[in-house]
Write an enzyme that holds these catalytic residues in place. Structure first.
Site, PDB file in Angstrom:
ATOM      1  N   ASP A   1      50.331  44.012  30.591  1.00  0.00           N
ATOM      2  CA  ASP A   1      49.288  43.980  31.829  1.00  0.00           C
ATOM      3  C   ASP A   1      47.847  44.084  31.264  1.00  0.00           C
ATOM      4  OD1 ASP A   1      49.484  42.140  33.904  1.00  0.00           O
ATOM      5  OD2 ASP A   1      50.881  43.575  35.860  1.00  0.00           O
TER       6      ASP A   1
ATOM      7  N   GLU B   1      47.086  37.690  34.770  1.00  0.00           N
ATOM      8  CA  GLU B   1      46.016  36.520  35.611  1.00  0.00           C
ATOM      9  C   GLU B   1      46.339  35.802  36.270  1.00  0.00           C
ATOM     10  OE1 GLU B   1      46.854  39.707  39.717  1.00  0.00           O
ATOM     11  OE2 GLU B   1      48.563  40.439  38.630  1.00  0.00           O
TER      12      GLU B   1
ATOM     13  N   GLU C   1      55.595  34.579  39.405  1.00  0.00           N
ATOM     14  CA  GLU C   1      55.595  35.574  40.758  1.00  0.00           C
ATOM     15  C   GLU C   1      55.301  35.058  42.487  1.00  0.00           C
ATOM     16  OE1 GLU C   1      53.439  39.546  40.239  1.00  0.00           O
ATOM     17  OE2 GLU C   1      54.146  39.981  42.524  1.00  0.00           O
TER      18      GLU C   1
END
Ligand code: KIV
Length: 284
Positions: A85, A117, A184
């Site tokens: 990540d 993200e 998500e």
């Protein structure tokens, strides 16, 4: 599993309709056990911020911390498809930072994919990482790094307008070079549409069963989250209770003088004790 799982294996699994199993985990000891199960993918998620470091959000974890723990996971799990990540501020500043920081995960931790993200503002980031020859997973739906703007995290894609935006964003990410998508907390119906229309594997984190694969955080899988889990998570064991019991048993045995016993002791070599007494006697 003897052969390293690659990004093309993930694509092939999707094409065969075989579900991809992924786990978010953060340390050598746990990753060694996870790897024994034959899961295809381990993500070293920035949820380490809460799970490992006890922060309230994912924002405090740094590149150095993430690289260190990701390298540890790689040592434990040489054959899984390893994803790291990109932490907060490792890619939001500029594309040059994004490429440099993504590259650290490849060079210093042996990952195969980095996860970012994303909003539409990060198309250039995904493109820059991809153009540099690194595989990138675009994380859409709930994006915990945006907590400061949102106040609280809630399900995504729950109205037709928001759902259309999400489907369009996933399409744009693939166009920019994303090799995989992670959804998500996205409405099941919308995840299904994204998966059906995506040319790359789509992993669900709380986005329903219709994606190509699933991911959960290891602490939730093992029942180590003290019951504080999102609606979508499921525990497959209750290690909270077992852990407390094991440490309590250890403490009780120490206090009662039952641990350690002689079987846990090292001993001086035969004949050496008398010599030692002699030496000590000479010294005193
Ligand atoms: O940080 C993380 O572990 C994640 C997964 C929950 C998808 O992003």
């Amino acid at each position: 599993m003897n052969k390293k799982v690659t990004i093309s294996d993930l694509l092939a699994a999707r094409q065969r309709g075989q579900k991809i199993v992924a786990v978010s985990c953060y340390d050598y000891t746990t990753a060694r056990l996870v790897a024994q199960t034959g899961v295809e993918m381990i993500l070293v998620g920035d949820s380490a911020s809460q799970v490992i470091l006890g922060h309230e959000t994912t924002l405090p974890v740094t590149m150095d911390f993430m690289v260190t723990i990701t390298a540890a996971v790689r040592r434990a799990a040489p054959n899984v498809c390893l994803v790291a990540d990109m932490p907060f501020l490792s890619y939001q500043t500029c594309t040059a930072d994004a490429v440099r920081n993504a590259g650290r995960f490849f060079q210093e931790a042996g990952v195969q994919i980095v996860k970012v993200e994303v909003t539409a503002a990060h198309l250039d980031v995904v493109k820059a990482i991809s153009d540099s020859g690194m595989a990138v997973m675009a994380h859409i739906g709930i994006r915990p790094q945006r907590i400061a703007k949102l106040g609280k995290l809630k399900a995504e894609g729950t109205t037709s307008e928001l759902a259309a935006e999400l489907v369009e964003l996933s399409r744009q990410m693939v166009g920019a070079g994303a090799d995989a998508l992670l959804l998500e907390g996205t409405a099941r119906e919308v995840s299904k549409i994204v998966t059906e229309t995506s040319p790359v594997p789509v992993i669900s984190c709380g986005s329903g069963p219709d994606c190509d694969g699933q991911i959960l955080v290891i602490a939730d899988i093992l029942g180590l989250s003290g019951g504080a889990m999102p609606k979508f998570a499921k525990s497959f064991a209750q290690l909270d209770g077992l852990t407390v019991q094991a440490v309590a048993d250890y403490a009780a045995q120490v206090r009662q003088g039952r641990y350690p016993s002689d079987e846990h002791c090292y001993h001086i070599k035969p004949g050496q004790l008398d010599k030692l007494r002699h030496i000590l006697g000479d010294l005193t």
